[in-house]
Motif scaffolding. Structure first.
Motif, mmCIF file in Angstrom:
data_model
loop_
_atom_site.group_PDB
_atom_site.id
_atom_site.type_symbol
_atom_site.label_atom_id
_atom_site.label_comp_id
_atom_site.label_asym_id
_atom_site.label_seq_id
_atom_site.Cartn_x
_atom_site.Cartn_y
_atom_site.Cartn_z
ATOM 1 N N ASP A 1 20.756 -57.367 -37.049
ATOM 2 C CA ASP A 1 20.414 -56.252 -37.934
ATOM 3 C C ASP A 1 20.058 -55.008 -37.124
ATOM 4 O O ASP A 1 20.457 -53.890 -37.466
ATOM 5 C CB ASP A 1 19.234 -56.628 -38.836
ATOM 6 C CG ASP A 1 19.609 -57.682 -39.865
ATOM 7 O OD1 ASP A 1 20.821 -57.920 -40.046
ATOM 8 O OD2 ASP A 1 18.685 -58.255 -40.483
ATOM 9 N N GLU A 2 19.280 -55.215 -36.039
ATOM 10 C CA GLU A 2 18.868 -54.091 -35.204
ATOM 11 C C GLU A 2 20.076 -53.454 -34.517
ATOM 12 O O GLU A 2 20.168 -52.219 -34.426
ATOM 13 C CB GLU A 2 17.845 -54.542 -34.161
ATOM 14 C CG GLU A 2 16.450 -54.782 -34.704
ATOM 15 C CD GLU A 2 16.335 -56.078 -35.498
ATOM 16 O OE1 GLU A 2 15.342 -56.224 -36.209
ATOM 17 O OE2 GLU A 2 17.235 -56.943 -35.399
ATOM 18 N N GLU A 3 21.018 -54.282 -34.043
ATOM 19 C CA GLU A 3 22.216 -53.759 -33.384
ATOM 20 C C GLU A 3 23.096 -52.994 -34.365
ATOM 21 O O GLU A 3 23.697 -51.972 -34.009
ATOM 22 C CB GLU A 3 22.993 -54.900 -32.730
ATOM 23 C CG GLU A 3 22.319 -55.448 -31.486
ATOM 24 C CD GLU A 3 23.006 -56.700 -30.960
ATOM 25 O OE1 GLU A 3 22.923 -56.951 -29.741
ATOM 26 O OE2 GLU A 3 23.628 -57.436 -31.768
ATOM 27 N N GLU A 4 23.166 -53.473 -35.606
ATOM 28 C CA GLU A 4 23.923 -52.747 -36.633
ATOM 29 C C GLU A 4 23.325 -51.363 -36.860
ATOM 30 O O GLU A 4 24.043 -50.365 -36.963
ATOM 31 C CB GLU A 4 23.909 -53.534 -37.954
ATOM 32 C CG GLU A 4 24.849 -54.710 -37.996
ATOM 33 C CD GLU A 4 26.307 -54.281 -38.148
ATOM 34 O OE1 GLU A 4 26.579 -53.056 -38.276
ATOM 35 O OE2 GLU A 4 27.186 -55.155 -38.127
ATOM 36 N N GLU A 5 21.997 -51.319 -36.915
ATOM 37 C CA GLU A 5 21.316 -50.045 -37.121
ATOM 38 C C GLU A 5 21.569 -49.100 -35.947
ATOM 39 O O GLU A 5 21.829 -47.909 -36.133
ATOM 40 C CB GLU A 5 19.812 -50.286 -37.272
ATOM 41 C CG GLU A 5 19.009 -49.033 -37.546
ATOM 42 C CD GLU A 5 17.521 -49.314 -37.676
ATOM 43 O OE1 GLU A 5 16.741 -48.358 -37.548
ATOM 44 O OE2 GLU A 5 17.146 -50.482 -37.890
ATOM 45 N N ILE A 6 21.515 -49.665 -34.726
ATOM 46 C CA ILE A 6 21.752 -48.850 -33.529
ATOM 47 C C ILE A 6 23.187 -48.338 -33.496
ATOM 48 O O ILE A 6 23.445 -47.173 -33.184
ATOM 49 C CB ILE A 6 21.444 -49.671 -32.260
ATOM 50 C CG1 ILE A 6 19.936 -49.921 -32.155
ATOM 51 C CG2 ILE A 6 21.948 -48.953 -31.009
ATOM 52 C CD1 ILE A 6 19.557 -50.913 -31.069
ATOM 53 N N ALA A 7 24.149 -49.210 -33.831
ATOM 54 C CA ALA A 7 25.566 -48.823 -33.803
ATOM 55 C C ALA A 7 25.880 -47.746 -34.830
ATOM 56 O O ALA A 7 26.769 -46.913 -34.616
ATOM 57 C CB ALA A 7 26.437 -50.055 -34.034
ATOM 58 N N ASN A 8 25.155 -47.754 -35.956
ATOM 59 C CA ASN A 8 25.445 -46.823 -37.042
ATOM 60 C C ASN A 8 24.741 -45.477 -36.903
ATOM 61 O O ASN A 8 25.058 -44.541 -37.632
ATOM 62 C CB ASN A 8 25.052 -47.449 -38.387
ATOM 63 C CG ASN A 8 25.959 -48.611 -38.750
ATOM 64 O OD1 ASN A 8 27.125 -48.643 -38.360
ATOM 65 N ND2 ASN A 8 25.426 -49.578 -39.482
ATOM 66 N N ARG A 9 23.789 -45.389 -35.975
ATOM 67 C CA ARG A 9 23.097 -44.110 -35.853
ATOM 68 C C ARG A 9 24.024 -43.105 -35.148
ATOM 69 O O ARG A 9 24.804 -43.467 -34.265
ATOM 70 C CB ARG A 9 21.776 -44.266 -35.115
ATOM 71 C CG ARG A 9 21.879 -44.582 -33.645
ATOM 72 C CD ARG A 9 20.505 -44.950 -33.073
ATOM 73 N NE ARG A 9 20.605 -45.251 -31.643
ATOM 74 C CZ ARG A 9 19.681 -45.926 -30.967
ATOM 75 N NH1 ARG A 9 18.596 -46.371 -31.596
ATOM 76 N NH2 ARG A 9 19.825 -46.145 -29.674
ATOM 77 N N PRO A 10 23.943 -41.840 -35.529
ATOM 78 C CA PRO A 10 24.850 -40.838 -34.951
ATOM 79 C C PRO A 10 24.551 -40.599 -33.473
ATOM 80 O O PRO A 10 23.399 -40.710 -33.030
ATOM 81 C CB PRO A 10 24.551 -39.585 -35.778
ATOM 82 C CG PRO A 10 23.161 -39.792 -36.304
ATOM 83 C CD PRO A 10 23.029 -41.263 -36.525
ATOM 84 N N SER A 11 25.600 -40.282 -32.743
ATOM 85 C CA SER A 11 25.409 -39.936 -31.337
ATOM 86 C C SER A 11 24.791 -38.547 -31.247
ATOM 87 O O SER A 11 25.208 -37.626 -31.958
ATOM 88 C CB SER A 11 26.757 -39.946 -30.608
ATOM 89 O OG SER A 11 26.598 -39.540 -29.265
ATOM 90 N N ARG A 12 23.805 -38.419 -30.406
ATOM 91 C CA ARG A 12 23.130 -37.132 -30.256
ATOM 92 C C ARG A 12 23.348 -36.619 -28.840
ATOM 93 O O ARG A 12 23.002 -37.317 -27.877
ATOM 94 C CB ARG A 12 21.637 -37.271 -30.537
ATOM 95 C CG ARG A 12 21.318 -37.640 -31.988
ATOM 96 C CD ARG A 12 19.813 -37.681 -32.213
ATOM 97 N NE ARG A 12 19.477 -37.923 -33.599
ATOM 98 C CZ ARG A 12 19.343 -39.127 -34.141
ATOM 99 N NH1 ARG A 12 19.524 -40.195 -33.403
ATOM 100 N NH2 ARG A 12 19.042 -39.257 -35.425
#
Length: 507
Positions: A360-371
């Motif tokens: 779940d945490e990796e999904e959240e990390i993968a879906n966050r926009p690149s900054r």
């Protein structure tokens, strides 16, 4: 006949060796507070519930952690009881020598935010999980410590949820490493935590340092294990009811508290359940439980009522931060933080592209926009952030501000209504030319009252720097004479002179 006799002797000695090597239980009543696996799993999963275990690990280990503690405690102690955190109340601790909080009980009072007519925050009362007068000996594992004890004034604050698996800078002569169970500490040289080099206290650290392994898995392995907790060392030892026992691998300064005591509370910042403890740490943890029994009935003396109070150590960090070296360190830290986040994101995306299952945490990390990495903070903005309200006085003249701090060090105090975390120079004390950290401050003010000179100033200072509110010089003098051998100054406790009420204190 001789042969038979020696066989009997051999069997007898062998039997004695077996029984003597078995674990002898320590005579102690222990209460464990966790999540009982027979009760439904909490619906809402987050740091306060999972202890920062990944949701997958929490769900997987929900049925194992509680039994692991119960098996362990029953191996070491004569009387053990477990209770689900959601069923806990402080009366349950009355019949036990030590209570262990592995998870957080239900609230006993909600937080209160006080605002003025303009909606500006003017006061705050934190949510509480135990009563202000809680005097039972207790051990708090990981984040349970700051969550439960900070609201009632403990120094076991929320410095950082970032403790891994190894301890360092430990006080090897402390009782928990000595007995009643035998402990042989295995120390190995390991890289000094990189975060420590960014602090003023880390400028002369070696590249490696001796460390002791506390648990067999840490969160830095990236498998979603529970993260440990450290509290701030800044001001931790400025009152007599505290002990620093060990630091550990984390992202903060080298002295961050991983194992430490404040009054009847012990922070065991390491996160492992017994099935993830090393054999050595199992004995040390048992010794820590046994050690804490003597503090049942004790209370905190110096209450830390604010998250950040400016102590001399903190001021040293401010002064270092306002140097070119400190500025460059800060910029490097921000760059490292950004690059680490981007790497985590890219790794998670790559894992998904390979068709591997993400947590779940990796999904959240993968879906966050690149900054994109932000430009370095300009010196002026950086200094303004560091100086707070004093920027209006000194602008970007960092050297002038450092000189100001040095010249007024003996008069600096904490006034929470002054902003910028309360850093202030006490002009009243400065008028007397006496350090607020010297007993001479109290005696000078009492003498002024006795002479009838500057009585308003003297009374104001005495009431500011003690918890007393006497009106006459005679009352102040009697109080001082009766307590002068027990008075101590605490910065973290609010810049006050308090009376040492630790039982058996030698006058």
């Amino acid at each position: 006949m001789k042969t038979k006799f020696f066989k009997i002797i051999f069997i007898f000695v062998f039997f004695i060796s077996l029984t003597s090597s078995a674990q002898q239980k320590l005579d102690l009543k222990v209460l464990y507070v966790g999540y009982h696996p027979e009760k439904p799993m909490p619906e809402r999963l987050g740091v306060f519930t999972t202890g920062s275990l990944s949701n997958e690990r929490f769900k997987k280990e929900y049925k194992y952690r509680y039994p692991a503690f119960m098996d362990y405690l029953n191996t070491y102690f004569t009387t053990v009881k477990g209770v689900d955190a959601r069923d806990y109340n402080s009366k349950l601790s009355e019949n036990y020598d030590v209570t262990i909080f592995d998870h957080i009980p239900n609230l006993i009072s909600e937080q209160v935010v006080e605002t003025d007519e303009n909606g500006q925050r003017v006061g705050y009362i934190p949510a509480k999980y135990i009563e202000d007068d809680f005097d039972h000996a207790a051990i708090f594992i990981g984040h349970a410590a700051p969550t439960m004890t900070s609201p009632i004034g403990s120094k076991l604050d929320w410095y950082c949820l970032c403790l891994d698996a190894h301890a360092h800078n430990l006080k090897a002569d402390h009782p928990i490493f000595k007995g009643p169970l035998n402990v042989s500490l295995t120390m190995q040289d390991r890289p000094t935590p990189s975060g420590a080099f960014h602090y003023a206290s880390g400028k002369n650290l070696p590249e490696t340092m001796p460390m002791w392994q506390v648990q067999t898995e840490g969160y830095l392995e990236g498998k979603g294990y529970r993260i440990g907790q450290v509290s701030s060392f800044d001001g931790f030892l400025d009152s007599p009811e505290t002990e620093f026992i060990s630091s550990g691998v984390c992202t903060k300064d080298i002295d961050a508290v991983a194992i430490g005591r404040h009054g009847n509370f012990l922070l065991w910042g390491f996160s492992a359940s017994p099935d993830y403890m090393t054999e050595e740490s199992k004995n040390v943890f048992a010794n820590a439980i046994y050690y804490m029994k003597q503090f049942k009935g004790h209370k905190i003396i110096a209450k830390k009522t604010e998250r950040i109070i400016f102590t001399r150590q903190y001021i040293d960090q401010i002064k270092y931060g306002l140097t070119e070296e400190g500025y460059q360190d800060y910029l490097a830290l921000i760059r490292e933080f950004h690059d680490k986040n981007e790497k985590e994101r890219n790794d998670a995306i790559l894992k998904r592209e390979k068709g591997e299952k993400l947590t779940d945490e990796e999904e959240e990390i993968a879906n966050r926009p690149s900054r994109p990495r932000q430009p370095d903070m300009p010196w002026q903005d950086y200094v303004k952030r560091y100086m707070g309200k004093f920027f209006e006085q000194f602008g970007t003249d960092a050297k002038a501000y450092i000189t100001y701090l040095d010249e007024n060090l003996e008069y600096i105090s904490f006034e929470k209504d002054k902003g910028y975390y309360g850093l202030a120079v006490d002009e009243n004390v400065k008028l007397l030319g006496v350090s607020n950290r010297q007993l001479e401050l109290l005696t000078t003010c009492i003498e002024l009252l006795e002479k009838g000179e500057k009585t308003e100033l003297a009374n104001k200072i005495l009431k500011r720097y003690t918890d007393e509110s006497f009106e006459s010089a005679n009352e102040w003098r009697n109080w001082y004479n009766n307590n002068k051998n027990k008075l101590f100054f605490t910065e973290s406790g609010g810049y006050k002179w308090l009376v040492n009420t630790v039982p058996n204190h030698e006058e």
